[in-house]
Design a protein around this motif. Structure first.
Motif, mmCIF file in Angstrom:
data_model
loop_
_atom_site.group_PDB
_atom_site.id
_atom_site.type_symbol
_atom_site.label_atom_id
_atom_site.label_comp_id
_atom_site.label_asym_id
_atom_site.label_seq_id
_atom_site.Cartn_x
_atom_site.Cartn_y
_atom_site.Cartn_z
ATOM 1 N N HIS A 7 -10.043 0.133 -37.408
ATOM 2 C CA HIS A 7 -10.544 0.114 -38.782
ATOM 3 C C HIS A 7 -12.032 0.445 -38.758
ATOM 4 O O HIS A 7 -12.762 -0.013 -37.889
ATOM 5 N N PHE A 8 -12.486 1.267 -39.713
ATOM 6 C CA PHE A 8 -13.922 1.545 -39.826
ATOM 7 C C PHE A 8 -14.386 1.122 -41.219
ATOM 8 O O PHE A 8 -13.662 1.276 -42.198
ATOM 9 N N SER A 10 -17.083 2.170 -43.174
ATOM 10 C CA SER A 10 -17.530 3.202 -44.110
ATOM 11 C C SER A 10 -17.771 4.503 -43.365
ATOM 12 O O SER A 10 -18.436 4.522 -42.329
ATOM 13 N N GLN A 11 -17.210 5.560 -43.913
ATOM 14 C CA GLN A 11 -17.354 6.898 -43.339
ATOM 15 C C GLN A 11 -17.184 7.881 -44.485
ATOM 16 O O GLN A 11 -16.499 7.597 -45.459
ATOM 17 N N LYS A 12 -17.783 9.047 -44.386
ATOM 18 C CA LYS A 12 -17.660 10.045 -45.451
ATOM 19 C C LYS A 12 -16.248 10.623 -45.455
ATOM 20 O O LYS A 12 -15.786 11.195 -44.473
ATOM 21 N N ALA A 13 -15.576 10.462 -46.575
ATOM 22 C CA ALA A 13 -14.220 10.978 -46.756
ATOM 23 C C ALA A 13 -14.288 12.446 -47.169
ATOM 24 O O ALA A 13 -15.336 12.929 -47.595
ATOM 25 N N ALA A 18 -18.132 7.653 -49.665
ATOM 26 C CA ALA A 18 -18.135 6.783 -48.489
ATOM 27 C C ALA A 18 -16.986 5.804 -48.681
ATOM 28 O O ALA A 18 -16.878 5.150 -49.725
ATOM 29 N N ALA A 20 -13.992 3.072 -46.563
ATOM 30 C CA ALA A 20 -13.454 2.423 -45.372
ATOM 31 C C ALA A 20 -12.124 3.087 -45.043
ATOM 32 O O ALA A 20 -11.581 3.864 -45.841
ATOM 33 N N HIS A 23 -8.324 4.653 -38.379
ATOM 34 C CA HIS A 23 -8.193 5.798 -37.483
ATOM 35 C C HIS A 23 -7.093 5.455 -36.489
ATOM 36 O O HIS A 23 -7.218 4.514 -35.712
ATOM 37 N N VAL A 37 -6.551 9.965 -39.725
ATOM 38 C CA VAL A 37 -7.567 9.138 -40.370
ATOM 39 C C VAL A 37 -7.160 8.982 -41.830
ATOM 40 O O VAL A 37 -6.971 9.970 -42.538
ATOM 41 N N PHE A 39 -8.291 7.125 -45.406
ATOM 42 C CA PHE A 39 -9.410 6.500 -46.098
ATOM 43 C C PHE A 39 -8.896 5.634 -47.244
ATOM 44 O O PHE A 39 -7.851 5.931 -47.834
#
Length: 80
Positions: A7-8, A10-13, A18, A20, A23, A37, A39
């Motif tokens: 689990h991450f 926050s990442q740019k979708a 941004a 969560a 992956h 991945v 989102f």
């Protein structure tokens, strides 16, 4: 087949937000691998590599619009 899910926070979708998400990676010793991945906004990116060397990359925005859908064969040059 080995599998891991991470689990991450926050990442740019693909939609630019941004978000969560998770992956997920699966692979075996013969070259098969799935790299997915997902989102929280609903966007998804996948990269699947098959035993014969073919690669399929797909990016889908949260509204269902396909932003990228590419396949290669073992004989083609392919950059991701």
């Amino acid at each position: 087949m080995a599998a891991t899910t991470t689990h991450f926070p926050s990442q740019k979708a693909p939609c630019g937000r941004a978000a969560a998400g998770d992956h997920h990676i699966e692979s075996d010793d013969d070259g098969l691998s799935f790299d997915d991945v997902r989102f929280s906004c609903g966007c998804r990116e996948t990269r699947h590599t098959y035993h014969d060397g073919c690669i399929h990359v797909r990016t889908v925005r949260h509204d269902g619009k396909v932003l990228r859908d590419e396949r290669s064969t073992e004989h083609e040059a392919f950059e991701v």
